[in-house]
Design a protein around this motif. Structure first.
Motif, PDB file in Angstrom:
ATOM      1  N   LYS A 415       0.841  -1.213   0.000  1.00 23.95           N
ATOM      2  CA  LYS A 415       0.000   0.000   0.000  1.00 23.95           C
ATOM      3  C   LYS A 415       0.869   1.253   0.000  1.00 23.95           C
ATOM      4  CE  LYS A 415      -3.950   2.114   2.349  1.00 23.95           C
ATOM      5  NZ  LYS A 415      -3.417   3.467   2.309  1.00 23.95           N
ATOM      6  N   ALA A 416       1.972   1.201   0.789  1.00 28.09           N
ATOM      7  CA  ALA A 416       2.860   2.363   0.861  1.00 28.09           C
ATOM      8  C   ALA A 416       3.507   2.638  -0.490  1.00 28.09           C
ATOM      9  CB  ALA A 416       3.925   2.132   1.922  1.00 28.09           C
ATOM     10  N   THR A 417       3.915   1.571  -1.197  1.00 30.89           N
ATOM     11  CA  THR A 417       4.536   1.753  -2.517  1.00 30.89           C
ATOM     12  C   THR A 417       3.540   2.336  -3.513  1.00 30.89           C
ATOM     13  OG1 THR A 417       5.987  -0.137  -2.090  1.00 30.89           O
ATOM     14  CG2 THR A 417       5.765   0.578  -4.363  1.00 30.89           C
ATOM     15  N   HIS A 418       2.314   1.825  -3.464  1.00 26.31           N
ATOM     16  CA  HIS A 418       1.285   2.354  -4.362  1.00 26.31           C
ATOM     17  C   HIS A 418       0.989   3.821  -4.053  1.00 26.31           C
ATOM     18  CE1 HIS A 418      -2.956   3.215  -5.465  1.00 26.31           C
ATOM     19  NE2 HIS A 418      -2.623   2.550  -6.573  1.00 26.31           N
ATOM     20  N   ASP A 419       0.855   4.129  -2.752  1.00 23.31           N
ATOM     21  CA  ASP A 419       0.518   5.497  -2.346  1.00 23.31           C
ATOM     22  C   ASP A 419       1.621   6.484  -2.690  1.00 23.31           C
ATOM     23  OD1 ASP A 419      -1.844   4.510  -1.409  1.00 23.31           O
ATOM     24  OD2 ASP A 419      -1.293   4.562   0.718  1.00 23.31           O
ATOM     25  N   VAL A 420       2.907   6.055  -2.473  1.00 22.87           N
ATOM     26  CA  VAL A 420       3.989   6.985  -2.716  1.00 22.87           C
ATOM     27  C   VAL A 420       4.126   7.282  -4.207  1.00 22.87           C
ATOM     28  CG1 VAL A 420       5.940   5.383  -3.003  1.00 22.87           C
ATOM     29  CG2 VAL A 420       6.312   7.597  -1.905  1.00 22.87           C
ATOM     30  N   ALA A 429       5.279  13.874  -3.069  1.00 27.70           N
ATOM     31  CA  ALA A 429       6.310  13.030  -2.466  1.00 27.70           C
ATOM     32  C   ALA A 429       7.582  13.165  -3.277  1.00 27.70           C
ATOM     33  CB  ALA A 429       5.864  11.566  -2.439  1.00 27.70           C
ATOM     34  N   THR A 430       8.730  12.956  -2.623  1.00 27.53           N
ATOM     35  CA  THR A 430      10.013  13.089  -3.302  1.00 27.53           C
ATOM     36  C   THR A 430      10.413  11.760  -3.929  1.00 27.53           C
ATOM     37  OG1 THR A 430      11.311  12.486  -1.359  1.00 27.53           O
ATOM     38  CG2 THR A 430      10.684  14.807  -1.576  1.00 27.53           C
ATOM     39  N   TYR A 431      11.375  11.810  -4.830  1.00 27.49           N
ATOM     40  CA  TYR A 431      11.870  10.586  -5.465  1.00 27.49           C
ATOM     41  C   TYR A 431      12.567   9.678  -4.454  1.00 27.49           C
ATOM     42  CZ  TYR A 431      16.348  13.084  -5.396  1.00 27.49           C
ATOM     43  OH  TYR A 431      17.468  13.747  -5.010  1.00 27.49           O
ATOM     44  N   LEU A 432      13.173  10.296  -3.395  1.00 30.91           N
ATOM     45  CA  LEU A 432      13.807   9.493  -2.358  1.00 30.91           C
ATOM     46  C   LEU A 432      12.778   8.650  -1.610  1.00 30.91           C
ATOM     47  CD1 LEU A 432      16.440  11.975  -0.864  1.00 30.91           C
ATOM     48  CD2 LEU A 432      16.856   9.969  -2.305  1.00 30.91           C
ATOM     49  N   GLU A 433      11.603   9.198  -1.388  1.00 35.62           N
ATOM     50  CA  GLU A 433      10.536   8.438  -0.731  1.00 35.62           C
ATOM     51  C   GLU A 433      10.074   7.276  -1.612  1.00 35.62           C
ATOM     52  OE1 GLU A 433       8.219  11.619   2.110  1.00 35.62           O
ATOM     53  OE2 GLU A 433       7.973  11.839  -0.064  1.00 35.62           O
ATOM     54  N   VAL A 434      10.051   7.500  -2.916  1.00 31.49           N
ATOM     55  CA  VAL A 434       9.681   6.434  -3.847  1.00 31.49           C
ATOM     56  C   VAL A 434      10.715   5.309  -3.790  1.00 31.49           C
ATOM     57  CG1 VAL A 434       9.364   5.836  -6.277  1.00 31.49           C
ATOM     58  CG2 VAL A 434       8.421   7.973  -5.385  1.00 31.49           C
ATOM     59  N   ILE A 435      11.985   5.681  -3.859  1.00 33.26           N
ATOM     60  CA  ILE A 435      13.059   4.686  -3.863  1.00 33.26           C
ATOM     61  C   ILE A 435      13.096   3.926  -2.534  1.00 33.26           C
ATOM     62  CG2 ILE A 435      15.572   4.427  -3.901  1.00 33.26           C
ATOM     63  CD1 ILE A 435      15.609   6.773  -5.905  1.00 33.26           C
ATOM     64  N   THR A 436      12.911   4.629  -1.439  1.00 33.44           N
ATOM     65  CA  THR A 436      12.902   3.989  -0.118  1.00 33.44           C
ATOM     66  C   THR A 436      11.767   2.985  -0.002  1.00 33.44           C
ATOM     67  OG1 THR A 436      13.891   5.945   0.903  1.00 33.44           O
ATOM     68  CG2 THR A 436      12.755   4.384   2.366  1.00 33.44           C
ATOM     69  N   ALA A 437      10.597   3.361  -0.476  1.00 37.77           N
ATOM     70  CA  ALA A 437       9.437   2.459  -0.404  1.00 37.77           C
ATOM     71  C   ALA A 437       9.668   1.206  -1.248  1.00 37.77           C
ATOM     72  CB  ALA A 437       8.182   3.185  -0.864  1.00 37.77           C
ATOM     73  N   GLN A 438      10.220   1.395  -2.438  1.00 37.92           N
ATOM     74  CA  GLN A 438      10.487   0.250  -3.301  1.00 37.92           C
ATOM     75  C   GLN A 438      11.557  -0.669  -2.698  1.00 37.92           C
ATOM     76  OE1 GLN A 438      11.523   1.938  -7.082  1.00 37.92           O
ATOM     77  NE2 GLN A 438       9.389   2.284  -7.695  1.00 37.92           N
ATOM     78  N   ASN A 439      12.603  -0.097  -2.108  1.00 39.76           N
ATOM     79  CA  ASN A 439      13.672  -0.886  -1.500  1.00 39.76           C
ATOM     80  C   ASN A 439      13.143  -1.674  -0.299  1.00 39.76           C
ATOM     81  OD1 ASN A 439      16.623  -1.523  -1.288  1.00 39.76           O
ATOM     82  ND2 ASN A 439      16.342  -0.549   0.716  1.00 39.76           N
ATOM     83  N   ASN A 440      12.298  -1.035   0.510  1.00 43.62           N
ATOM     84  CA  ASN A 440      11.705  -1.722   1.665  1.00 43.62           C
ATOM     85  C   ASN A 440      10.837  -2.893   1.217  1.00 43.62           C
ATOM     86  OD1 ASN A 440      12.935   0.037   3.464  1.00 43.62           O
ATOM     87  ND2 ASN A 440      11.144   1.385   3.646  1.00 43.62           N
ATOM     88  N   ALA A 441      10.080  -2.688   0.149  1.00 42.36           N
ATOM     89  CA  ALA A 441       9.222  -3.760  -0.362  1.00 42.36           C
ATOM     90  C   ALA A 441      10.062  -4.929  -0.878  1.00 42.36           C
ATOM     91  CB  ALA A 441       8.318  -3.227  -1.467  1.00 42.36           C
ATOM     92  N   LEU A 442      11.180  -4.600  -1.566  1.00 45.93           N
ATOM     93  CA  LEU A 442      12.073  -5.642  -2.079  1.00 45.93           C
ATOM     94  C   LEU A 442      12.656  -6.470  -0.937  1.00 45.93           C
ATOM     95  CD1 LEU A 442      13.854  -7.021  -4.220  1.00 45.93           C
ATOM     96  CD2 LEU A 442      15.458  -5.102  -3.994  1.00 45.93           C
ATOM     97  N   GLN A 443      13.186  -5.806   0.073  1.00 52.97           N
ATOM     98  CA  GLN A 443      13.793  -6.513   1.200  1.00 52.97           C
ATOM     99  C   GLN A 443      12.773  -7.359   1.953  1.00 52.97           C
ATOM    100  OE1 GLN A 443      17.047  -6.644   1.650  1.00 52.97           O
ATOM    101  NE2 GLN A 443      17.268  -5.285  -0.131  1.00 52.97           N
ATOM    102  N   ASN A 444      11.549  -6.855   2.056  1.00 51.66           N
ATOM    103  CA  ASN A 444      10.523  -7.619   2.760  1.00 51.66           C
ATOM    104  C   ASN A 444      10.139  -8.880   1.982  1.00 51.66           C
ATOM    105  OD1 ASN A 444       8.450  -7.577   5.066  1.00 51.66           O
ATOM    106  ND2 ASN A 444       7.157  -7.867   3.264  1.00 51.66           N
ATOM    107  N   GLU A 445      10.062  -8.782   0.667  1.00 55.73           N
ATOM    108  CA  GLU A 445       9.741  -9.966  -0.141  1.00 55.73           C
ATOM    109  C   GLU A 445      10.833 -11.024  -0.010  1.00 55.73           C
ATOM    110  OE1 GLU A 445       7.467  -9.726  -3.989  1.00 55.73           O
ATOM    111  OE2 GLU A 445       8.379  -7.722  -3.983  1.00 55.73           O
ATOM    112  N   LEU A 446      12.084 -10.578  -0.031  1.00 53.59           N
ATOM    113  CA  LEU A 446      13.192 -11.532   0.122  1.00 53.59           C
ATOM    114  C   LEU A 446      13.186 -12.163   1.514  1.00 53.59           C
ATOM    115  CD1 LEU A 446      16.050  -9.489  -1.613  1.00 53.59           C
ATOM    116  CD2 LEU A 446      14.722 -11.377  -2.582  1.00 53.59           C
ATOM    117  N   GLU A 447      12.876 -11.355   2.517  1.00 53.47           N
ATOM    118  CA  GLU A 447      12.815 -11.872   3.884  1.00 53.47           C
ATOM    119  C   GLU A 447      11.671 -12.877   4.039  1.00 53.47           C
ATOM    120  OE1 GLU A 447      12.655 -10.258   8.521  1.00 53.47           O
ATOM    121  OE2 GLU A 447      12.341  -8.878   6.854  1.00 53.47           O
TER     122      GLU A 447
END
Length: 472
Positions: A415-420, A429-447
């Motif tokens: 939801k956060a990735t979609h919203d950002v 929202a800034t591009y850094l917020e977009v990149i952070t959200a995408q990176n968090n989603a990636l790490q969570n999927e791997l975890e």
């Protein structure tokens, strides 16, 4: 002849009566203060109730095929089977310990004698030759009375060693089954990680293209493009690294299955290979009846107990009887002219060690310490077994909690990735917020993939720790 037979019969009867003695102690299991239940488990599980064959426990057909291949072609299993064959022969040999040894000796000799010797002069005088022939055929029996039960102890020790190796073979097969299953699960987890990495590469392409358009429109600076490019490379780096790990894991699994490195056919997802957790209630003491490694250690105590008895028996006297019968003649044509050429003898011997530099006493003391060591190793194997079950239970329990949390986290991050992205398109929202959200989603999927693999490994370890994995 009748007196000779009577003498042998009386001697044999006396030795048989003496053979009822035994110096070695009978084996008794060491006292074990077993807990009533496993840690973190309000209702305990038992090895006795894990009777599910591995072909039933593991549902995936590809995995079952790999395990069958490993059990039939793995070289460690082949060596263990040959060790069992050697021990079986040793046991068969030990079973014959009570039987006498019978030797047949047939010989013909011609000796040229000195003229100046008494035998030479007699030979030339009575035989008319300067040589003397000797033709002999003797059947000799040698039997040591098993006074102290040595033959029985040798038989018990050999049988215990055989069964210990048999249980070690079962333990080896169980470990191989688990290793194949966990390597298989790891391959599927790597496949899922590869899919996640490729999806994030595609997402990175979309994000980079969007930021590139904004940069062309002077809405963002070049730093935004560089950050988006770096985020995309982070996902791209996962692809070759995962492909490398997949290839190495396939190689290791192929070798484990007794074949040269090759690709491995496998299921599409971890969810498709999840076995059922069927572990009824019970107490840890039942591990003794199913764990092959625990049973192997107990058999080693039995074997050590027999060796201690043998070392003690070596301190006592041995009694043997050696009757023989045959024919002897100095002429070939009268060699088997019975009863004239008949020769017979009987001997009874007693040997008592007196002074051997205390080597026999030292050997007994060493054997006694070896038995105590085997007992301590048995207790340690029980502790290890209970600990492995407790560890697997804890890992399985908390893996479930982690899976629940990571799924909730995934929903939030999705939801956060979609919203950002929506906010970024609206310049909120800034591009850094977009990149952070995408990176968090990636790490969570791997975890999440790692946790699901850990759950599978915990179930498999629990199945093995409870004594499962070997066909009855």
């Amino acid at each position: 002849m009748k007196t000779f037979n009577k003498y042998i019969a009386v001697s044999a009867l006396l030795l048989i009566c003496l053979s009822a003695c035994r110096v070695g102690k009978k084996y008794s299991r060491p006292e074990l203060d077993m807990p009533q239940q496993y840690r973190e488990q309000p209702v305990s599980v038992t090895a006795d109730t894990v009777l599910l064959p591995w072909k039933t426990f593991f549902k995936d057909a590809a995995l079952v095929g790999l395990i069958e291949k490993a059990l039939s072609k793995n070289n460690d299993v082949a060596v263990a089977v040959m060790n069992m064959q050697q021990l079986e022969l040793s046991y068969k040999q030990a079973r014959l310990g009570l039987l006498p040894i019978v030797d047949l000796n047939v010989s013909a000799n011609r000796n040229w004698l000195s003229k100046n010797s008494l035998n030479g002069s007699l030979s030339e005088q009575y035989l008319g030759t300067r040589y003397m022939d000797d033709y002999s055929a003797t059947l000799r029996l040698s039997w040591e009375a098993d006074i102290w039960g040595k033959a029985r102890m040798q038989k018990e020790g050999a049988l215990a060693t055989y069964f210990s190796q048999k249980e070690n073979l079962s333990a080896l097969k169980t470990r191989i089954i688990v290793q194949v299953a966990q390597a298989y699960y790891n391959l599927i987890a790597l496949d899922e990680q590869l899919k996640v990495a490729k999806r994030n590469v595609e997402l990175g392409d979309t994000t980079l293209a969007m930021i590139q358009l904004q940069y062309n429109s002077a809405l963002v600076n070049s730093l935004a493009v560089e950050q988006a490019e770096a985020q995309k490379k982070t996902a791209e780096l996962l692809v070759p690294m995962t492909l490398q790990t997949i290839a190495m894991q396939e190689n290791a699994l192929s070798i484990l299955c007794g074949s040269f490195p090759d690709s491995i056919t496998r299921a599409e997802s971890l969810a498709a290979v999840m076995p059922e957790e069927v572990f009824p209630s019970g107490v840890p003491a039942a591990l003794l009846s199913r764990r092959p490694d625990v049973k192997a250690m107990e058999y080693m105590i039995v074997s050590a107990n027999a060796r201690t008895g043998l070392a003690k028996a070596a301190l006592y006297p041995t009694i043997s009887i050696t009757p023989s019968i045959g024919s002897n003649s100095y002429l070939f044509n009268t060699w088997f002219d019975l009863p004239g050429s008949l020769v017979k003898s009987v001997g009874v011997g007693l040997t008592q060690p007196i002074f051997q530099k205390r080597s026999l006493k030292a050997a007994y003391d060493i054997a006694l310490i070896d038995q105590q060591k085997a007992s301590a190793q048995f207790r340690q194997s029980v502790l290890t077994a209970v600990g492995e079950v407790s560890d697997a239970l804890v890992r399985s329990k908390y893996a479930d909690e982690r899976i629940d949390l990571v799924e909730k986290k995934k929903a939030s991050l999705t939801k956060a990735t979609h919203d950002v992205m929506m906010l970024y398109k609206s310049a909120m929202a800034t591009y850094l917020e977009v990149i952070t959200a995408q990176n968090n989603a990636l790490q969570n999927e791997l975890e999440a993939i790692t946790i699901r693999r850990d759950k599978l490994n915990a179930i498999t370890d629990l199945y093995r720790a409870l004594g499962g994995g070997v066909e009855n």
